[in-house]
Design a protein around this motif. Structure first.
Motif, PDB file in Angstrom:
ATOM      1  N   MET A   1      41.569  33.333  30.485  1.00 25.55           N
ATOM      2  CA  MET A   1      41.831  34.717  30.887  1.00 25.55           C
ATOM      3  C   MET A   1      42.012  34.760  32.405  1.00 25.55           C
ATOM      4  SD  MET A   1      41.803  36.179  28.015  1.00 25.55           S
ATOM      5  CE  MET A   1      41.211  37.759  27.507  1.00 25.55           C
ATOM      6  N   ILE A   2      42.996  35.540  32.850  1.00 23.45           N
ATOM      7  CA  ILE A   2      43.240  35.760  34.272  1.00 23.45           C
ATOM      8  C   ILE A   2      43.411  37.257  34.489  1.00 23.45           C
ATOM      9  CG2 ILE A   2      44.203  33.473  34.754  1.00 23.45           C
ATOM     10  CD1 ILE A   2      47.006  34.702  34.506  1.00 23.45           C
ATOM     11  N   VAL A   3      43.241  37.698  35.730  1.00 18.52           N
ATOM     12  CA  VAL A   3      43.358  39.124  36.039  1.00 18.52           C
ATOM     13  C   VAL A   3      44.322  39.331  37.203  1.00 18.52           C
ATOM     14  CG1 VAL A   3      41.149  39.864  35.086  1.00 18.52           C
ATOM     15  CG2 VAL A   3      41.223  38.993  37.395  1.00 18.52           C
ATOM     16  N   ALA A   4      45.112  40.381  37.114  1.00 19.59           N
ATOM     17  CA  ALA A   4      46.143  40.688  38.115  1.00 19.59           C
ATOM     18  C   ALA A   4      45.598  41.663  39.160  1.00 19.59           C
ATOM     19  CB  ALA A   4      47.387  41.242  37.426  1.00 19.59           C
ATOM     20  N   THR A   5      44.613  41.212  39.939  1.00 19.37           N
ATOM     21  CA  THR A   5      43.945  42.113  40.876  1.00 19.37           C
ATOM     22  C   THR A   5      44.764  42.428  42.117  1.00 19.37           C
ATOM     23  OG1 THR A   5      42.853  40.347  42.115  1.00 19.37           O
ATOM     24  CG2 THR A   5      41.667  41.255  40.200  1.00 19.37           C
ATOM     25  N   LYS A   6      45.418  41.420  42.669  1.00 16.00           N
ATOM     26  CA  LYS A   6      46.078  41.520  43.978  1.00 16.00           C
ATOM     27  C   LYS A   6      45.106  42.146  44.982  1.00 16.00           C
ATOM     28  CE  LYS A   6      50.498  42.316  46.203  1.00 16.00           C
ATOM     29  NZ  LYS A   6      51.807  42.977  46.123  1.00 16.00           N
TER      30      LYS A   6
ATOM     31  N   LEU B   1      36.340  43.816  27.311  1.00 17.07           N
ATOM     32  CA  LEU B   1      35.357  42.743  27.191  1.00 17.07           C
ATOM     33  C   LEU B   1      35.630  41.635  28.204  1.00 17.07           C
ATOM     34  CD1 LEU B   1      34.997  42.469  23.311  1.00 17.07           C
ATOM     35  CD2 LEU B   1      33.227  43.168  24.939  1.00 17.07           C
ATOM     36  N   ALA B   2      36.895  41.251  28.338  1.00 19.15           N
ATOM     37  CA  ALA B   2      37.248  40.204  29.300  1.00 19.15           C
ATOM     38  C   ALA B   2      36.970  40.678  30.727  1.00 19.15           C
ATOM     39  CB  ALA B   2      38.716  39.813  29.138  1.00 19.15           C
ATOM     40  N   TRP B   3      37.339  41.913  31.032  1.00 21.02           N
ATOM     41  CA  TRP B   3      37.107  42.454  32.381  1.00 21.02           C
ATOM     42  C   TRP B   3      35.614  42.436  32.714  1.00 21.02           C
ATOM     43  CZ3 TRP B   3      39.528  43.017  36.711  1.00 21.02           C
ATOM     44  CH2 TRP B   3      38.945  43.778  37.729  1.00 21.02           C
ATOM     45  N   ALA B   4      34.790  42.826  31.772  1.00 22.68           N
ATOM     46  CA  ALA B   4      33.339  42.835  31.997  1.00 22.68           C
ATOM     47  C   ALA B   4      32.831  41.428  32.332  1.00 22.68           C
ATOM     48  CB  ALA B   4      32.618  43.394  30.773  1.00 22.68           C
ATOM     49  N   LYS B   5      33.397  40.402  31.702  1.00 26.01           N
ATOM     50  CA  LYS B   5      32.988  39.028  32.006  1.00 26.01           C
ATOM     51  C   LYS B   5      33.378  38.644  33.426  1.00 26.01           C
ATOM     52  CE  LYS B   5      33.066  37.426  27.257  1.00 26.01           C
ATOM     53  NZ  LYS B   5      33.757  36.617  26.262  1.00 26.01           N
TER      54      LYS B   5
ATOM     55  N   PRO C   1      31.075  39.981  41.280  1.00 27.10           N
ATOM     56  CA  PRO C   1      31.179  41.427  41.524  1.00 27.10           C
ATOM     57  C   PRO C   1      32.388  41.836  42.372  1.00 27.10           C
ATOM     58  CG  PRO C   1      28.932  40.666  41.868  1.00 27.10           C
ATOM     59  CD  PRO C   1      29.773  39.448  41.679  1.00 27.10           C
ATOM     60  N   ILE C   2      33.060  40.882  43.016  1.00 25.70           N
ATOM     61  CA  ILE C   2      34.245  41.222  43.814  1.00 25.70           C
ATOM     62  C   ILE C   2      35.305  41.891  42.945  1.00 25.70           C
ATOM     63  CG2 ILE C   2      35.453  39.004  43.540  1.00 25.70           C
ATOM     64  CD1 ILE C   2      35.330  40.937  46.822  1.00 25.70           C
ATOM     65  N   PHE C   3      35.333  41.553  41.655  1.00 27.51           N
ATOM     66  CA  PHE C   3      36.329  42.151  40.764  1.00 27.51           C
ATOM     67  C   PHE C   3      36.109  43.656  40.628  1.00 27.51           C
ATOM     68  CE2 PHE C   3      36.511  37.660  39.552  1.00 27.51           C
ATOM     69  CZ  PHE C   3      37.865  37.441  39.756  1.00 27.51           C
ATOM     70  N   ALA C   4      34.876  44.096  40.569  1.00 30.88           N
ATOM     71  CA  ALA C   4      34.586  45.533  40.524  1.00 30.88           C
ATOM     72  C   ALA C   4      35.044  46.200  41.821  1.00 30.88           C
ATOM     73  CB  ALA C   4      33.101  45.774  40.297  1.00 30.88           C
ATOM     74  N   GLN C   5      34.876  45.513  42.937  1.00 30.66           N
ATOM     75  CA  GLN C   5      35.331  46.058  44.224  1.00 30.66           C
ATOM     76  C   GLN C   5      36.854  46.204  44.242  1.00 30.66           C
ATOM     77  OE1 GLN C   5      33.640  43.788  47.484  1.00 30.66           O
ATOM     78  NE2 GLN C   5      31.664  43.689  46.421  1.00 30.66           N
ATOM     79  N   TYR C   6      37.559  45.224  43.681  1.00 29.19           N
ATOM     80  CA  TYR C   6      39.023  45.324  43.610  1.00 29.19           C
ATOM     81  C   TYR C   6      39.434  46.543  42.787  1.00 29.19           C
ATOM     82  CZ  TYR C   6      39.271  40.455  45.283  1.00 29.19           C
ATOM     83  OH  TYR C   6      39.169  39.297  46.000  1.00 29.19           O
TER      84      TYR C   6
ATOM     85  N   ALA D   1      37.761  49.269  42.290  1.00 30.30           N
ATOM     86  CA  ALA D   1      37.408  50.496  43.018  1.00 30.30           C
ATOM     87  C   ALA D   1      38.426  50.830  44.114  1.00 30.30           C
ATOM     88  CB  ALA D   1      36.010  50.352  43.631  1.00 30.30           C
ATOM     89  N   LYS D   2      39.162  49.835  44.593  1.00 31.30           N
ATOM     90  CA  LYS D   2      40.131  50.043  45.669  1.00 31.30           C
ATOM     91  C   LYS D   2      41.471  50.603  45.183  1.00 31.30           C
ATOM     92  CE  LYS D   2      40.747  46.757  48.665  1.00 31.30           C
ATOM     93  NZ  LYS D   2      40.906  45.405  49.267  1.00 31.30           N
ATOM     94  N   THR D   3      41.705  50.608  43.868  1.00 29.86           N
ATOM     95  CA  THR D   3      43.017  50.997  43.359  1.00 29.86           C
ATOM     96  C   THR D   3      42.892  51.989  42.209  1.00 29.86           C
ATOM     97  OG1 THR D   3      45.137  50.157  42.533  1.00 29.86           O
ATOM     98  CG2 THR D   3      43.153  49.036  41.741  1.00 29.86           C
ATOM     99  N   GLU D   4      43.936  52.784  42.022  1.00 28.85           N
ATOM    100  CA  GLU D   4      43.963  53.728  40.908  1.00 28.85           C
ATOM    101  C   GLU D   4      44.512  53.101  39.637  1.00 28.85           C
ATOM    102  OE1 GLU D   4      45.811  57.439  41.925  1.00 28.85           O
ATOM    103  OE2 GLU D   4      44.675  57.608  43.794  1.00 28.85           O
ATOM    104  N   ARG D   5      45.201  51.977  39.769  1.00 27.36           N
ATOM    105  CA  ARG D   5      45.773  51.337  38.580  1.00 27.36           C
ATOM    106  C   ARG D   5      44.674  50.597  37.813  1.00 27.36           C
ATOM    107  NH1 ARG D   5      46.880  45.662  39.390  1.00 27.36           N
ATOM    108  NH2 ARG D   5      46.366  45.108  41.541  1.00 27.36           N
ATOM    109  N   THR D   6      44.848  50.478  36.522  1.00 23.97           N
ATOM    110  CA  THR D   6      43.961  49.639  35.730  1.00 23.97           C
ATOM    111  C   THR D   6      44.438  48.209  35.913  1.00 23.97           C
ATOM    112  OG1 THR D   6      43.578  51.383  34.116  1.00 23.97           O
ATOM    113  CG2 THR D   6      43.121  49.131  33.405  1.00 23.97           C
ATOM    114  N   ILE D   7      43.559  47.359  36.384  1.00 23.52           N
ATOM    115  CA  ILE D   7      43.945  45.971  36.643  1.00 23.52           C
ATOM    116  C   ILE D   7      44.166  45.255  35.314  1.00 23.52           C
ATOM    117  CG2 ILE D   7      43.146  43.773  37.578  1.00 23.52           C
ATOM    118  CD1 ILE D   7      41.772  45.429  39.820  1.00 23.52           C
ATOM    119  N   PRO D   8      45.363  44.679  35.145  1.00 20.19           N
ATOM    120  CA  PRO D   8      45.667  43.998  33.886  1.00 20.19           C
ATOM    121  C   PRO D   8      44.900  42.693  33.711  1.00 20.19           C
ATOM    122  CG  PRO D   8      47.683  44.574  35.077  1.00 20.19           C
ATOM    123  CD  PRO D   8      46.534  44.779  36.015  1.00 20.19           C
ATOM    124  N   VAL D   9      44.602  42.405  32.446  1.00 18.61           N
ATOM    125  CA  VAL D   9      44.013  41.132  32.058  1.00 18.61           C
ATOM    126  C   VAL D   9      45.043  40.419  31.188  1.00 18.61           C
ATOM    127  CG1 VAL D   9      42.140  40.003  30.795  1.00 18.61           C
ATOM    128  CG2 VAL D   9      41.671  42.074  32.132  1.00 18.61           C
TER     129      VAL D   9
END
Length: 136
Positions: free
Chosen positions: A56-61, A104-108, A114-119, A121-129
């Motif tokens: 699993m990967i996430v498109a946080t940018k 579920l993947a995002w929660a993992k 925790p940096i992922f939660a910060q990412y 919080a910085k954007t209005e888009r839902t970060i894709p998994v």
């Protein structure tokens, strides 16, 4: 040499272990094709192994308002390869996951770092998994 080049070199020199940024063995090198240019690119990405055949990967940018270019490339050309710490080069098919599978993947990801939660919080888009599933 840019940061990605340094991380790619360290990944390859240390059999998938990257101490830069504290990534350890949580990276894959995504080989993808530019949707407009057709140029092959390599992007190091934080990845969580879901099972023996799925990463699993996430498109946080980093919480930017737009998705990263590699995400759009995967939507256009989902059959790609990854270099992994444990399996070497693997042919995979990228698939954006949604609903409960995404949640579920995002929660993992947030649990691991925790940096992922910060990412988010910085954007209005839902970060894709994205699931990278081994091709057979």
């Amino acid at each position: 040499m840019n940061r990605n080049d340094i991380i790619i070199a360290e990944f390859r020199e240390n059999d998938g272990t990257v101490t830069t940024g504290g990534f350890g063995r949580h990276l894959v090198l995504l080989h993808h094709c530019g949707r407009s240019t057709g140029i092959e690119r390599i992007t190091p990405l934080f990845a969580l192994r879901q099972d023996p055949d799925t990463w699993m990967i996430v498109a946080t940018k980093a919480g930017a308002p737009e998705h990263p270019a590699w995400f759009h490339n995967l939507l256009a050309h989902p059959e790609v390869t990854i270099e992994t710490p444990d399996d070497g080069t693997v042919a995979v098919r990228a698939e954006q996951v949604t609903d409960s599978e995404r949640d579920l993947a995002w929660a993992k990801f947030v649990e691991v770092s925790p940096i992922f939660a910060q990412y988010q919080a910085k954007t209005e888009r839902t970060i894709p998994v994205v699931a990278l599933r081994r091709r057979t």
